[in-house]
Scaffold this active site. Structure first.
Site, PDB file in Angstrom:
ATOM      1  N   ARG A  39      30.803  31.656  48.584  1.00 17.58           N
ATOM      2  CA  ARG A  39      30.164  32.359  47.465  1.00 17.58           C
ATOM      3  C   ARG A  39      29.094  31.459  46.894  1.00 17.58           C
ATOM      4  NH1 ARG A  39      30.931  32.313  41.955  1.00 17.58           N
ATOM      5  NH2 ARG A  39      30.470  34.244  40.844  1.00 17.58           N
ATOM      6  N   SER A 111      36.066  43.939  44.618  1.00 18.15           N
ATOM      7  CA  SER A 111      36.508  43.504  43.287  1.00 18.15           C
ATOM      8  C   SER A 111      36.940  44.714  42.478  1.00 18.15           C
ATOM      9  CB  SER A 111      35.350  42.834  42.525  1.00 18.15           C
ATOM     10  OG  SER A 111      34.879  41.732  43.232  1.00 18.15           O
ATOM     11  N   LYS A 140      32.211  32.080  36.840  1.00 12.30           N
ATOM     12  CA  LYS A 140      31.382  33.278  37.088  1.00 12.30           C
ATOM     13  C   LYS A 140      30.665  33.593  35.782  1.00 12.30           C
ATOM     14  CE  LYS A 140      31.913  38.259  38.231  1.00 12.30           C
ATOM     15  NZ  LYS A 140      30.967  38.505  39.319  1.00 12.30           N
TER      16      LYS A 140
HETATM   17  C1  LIG Z   1      34.321  35.065  41.346  1.00  9.34           C
HETATM   18  C2  LIG Z   1      35.145  35.472  40.172  1.00  9.34           C
HETATM   19  N1  LIG Z   1      35.465  36.784  39.941  1.00  9.34           N
HETATM   20  C3  LIG Z   1      36.207  36.990  38.844  1.00  9.34           C
HETATM   21  S1  LIG Z   1      36.506  35.500  38.041  1.00  9.34           S
HETATM   22  C4  LIG Z   1      35.630  34.588  39.234  1.00  9.34           C
HETATM   23  C5  LIG Z   1      35.488  33.105  39.162  1.00  9.34           C
HETATM   24  C6  LIG Z   1      36.785  32.414  39.462  1.00  9.34           C
HETATM   25  O1  LIG Z   1      36.565  31.021  39.407  1.00  9.34           O
HETATM   26  P1  LIG Z   1      37.694  30.039  38.853  1.00  9.34           P
HETATM   27  O2  LIG Z   1      38.852  30.122  39.819  1.00  9.34           O
HETATM   28  O3  LIG Z   1      37.024  28.676  38.871  1.00  9.34           O
HETATM   29  O4  LIG Z   1      38.038  30.509  37.471  1.00  9.34           O
HETATM   30  C1  LIG Z   2      34.110  38.450  42.304  1.00  4.73           C
HETATM   31  C2  LIG Z   2      35.142  38.293  43.163  1.00  4.73           C
HETATM   32  C3  LIG Z   2      36.429  38.862  42.904  1.00  4.73           C
HETATM   33  N1  LIG Z   2      37.455  38.687  43.790  1.00  4.73           N
HETATM   34  C4  LIG Z   2      37.235  37.986  44.907  1.00  4.73           C
HETATM   35  C5  LIG Z   2      38.407  37.827  45.857  1.00  4.73           C
HETATM   36  F1  LIG Z   2      39.232  36.893  45.381  1.00  4.73           F
HETATM   37  F2  LIG Z   2      37.959  37.474  47.066  1.00  4.73           F
HETATM   38  F3  LIG Z   2      39.070  38.983  45.960  1.00  4.73           F
HETATM   39  N2  LIG Z   2      36.068  37.428  45.226  1.00  4.73           N
HETATM   40  C6  LIG Z   2      34.983  37.540  44.409  1.00  4.73           C
HETATM   41  N3  LIG Z   2      33.871  37.010  44.712  1.00  4.73           N
END
Ligand SMILES: Cc1ncsc1CCOP(=O)(O)O
Ligand SMILES: C=C1C=NC(C(F)(F)F)=NC1=N
Ligand SMILES: [Mg+2]
Length: 216
Positions: A39, A111, A140
């Site tokens: 990502r 998602s 994020k």
């Molecule tokens: C990609 C994404 N989608 C929902 S929260 C998130 C970020 C998660 O990152 P972390 O595990 O560091 O909180």
């Molecule tokens: C925004 C996101 C939400 N969920 C996931 C996953 F954990 F792969 F399902 N990946 C992402 N990039």
């Protein structure tokens, strides 16, 4: 899709660590992560050829450990890197369009933050849904309001057998309750990518997530 793949789903881009991302990925693979997603977005994210080169190197590393390599958002990058699947969000290209131009045997993730989005993912034939953000996260930039353990349980109740992975602010101490709430696994970015000891931390995530499986 075998929901065991979702036990510890590591996600990372070059801007989720100050170290060499390939070194961090290898340590996480040695720690036993079950799935990986590239990502590459947000500040200082790589673009163009540098991004493709890193994607290909990460894919080769995952395959050396027999772990599937998933790409976030970008279908063309996933196709060019010959990834094993794609993860798309609610504001990305719709899953039914993506499926028309991607391999039949890919892993397709979507998602979902609420029951409606989860239902659509089921109807559109997603292989798994990423449910969250469960807790607050700085990783994020445009993350929605946290849905907590209750949010997981609600989506679990309507998703039937669809594999569910929880994501958002997940640390080691959260794994047991998240699995008990109905998630088939946890997806982690900073909890692993920022760890002092990446391999040991990944191992702990794997033990905790697997233990709960046998427990429940
Ligand atoms: C990609 C994404 N989608 C929902 S929260 C998130 C970020 C998660 O990152 P972390 O595990 O560091 O909180
Ligand atoms: C925004 C996101 C939400 N969920 C996931 C996953 F954990 F792969 F399902 N990946 C992402 N990039
Ligand atoms: Mg997205």
């Amino acid at each position: 899709m075998d929901k065991e793949l979702l036990r510890v789903y590591f996600i990372m881009g070059s801007n989720n660590t100050t170290r060499d991302p390939l070194t961090v990925l290898e340590e996480a693979l040695q720690g036993g992560i079950t799935l990986f997603q590239f990502r590459e977005k947000g500040k200082n994210a790589l673009k163009g050829k540098a991004k493709l080169d890193l994607a290909i190197k990460m894919k080769r590393l995952c395959h050396a450990y027999n772990i599937p390599f998933i790409v976030n958002d970008e279908v063309d990058l996933a196709l060019e890197a010959k990834a094993d699947g794609i993860h798309i969000g609610q504001d990305d290209e719709p899953l039914i369009h993506v499926k028309k131009r991607c391999p039949e045997n890919w892993i397709y993730g979507v998602s979902a933050t609420n029951e409606l989005e989860a239902r659509h993912a089921v109807q559109d034939g997603a292989d798994y849904i990423g449910v969250g953000p469960v807790y607050g996260t700085n990783t994020k930039e445009d993350a929605k309001q946290p849905i907590g353990l209750k949010g997981i349980a609600e989506i679990r109740s309507i998703a039937g057998e669809l594999p569910i992975v929880a994501i958002g602010g997940i640390k080691l101490g959260h794994v047991f309750n998240i699995r008990k709430a109905g998630a088939d696994g946890v997806s982690v970015i900073s909890g692993i990518s920022h760890a002092e000891k990446v391999r040991q931390t990944a191992e702990l995530f794997c033990n905790y997530s697997h233990f709960t499986a046998s427990y429940s």
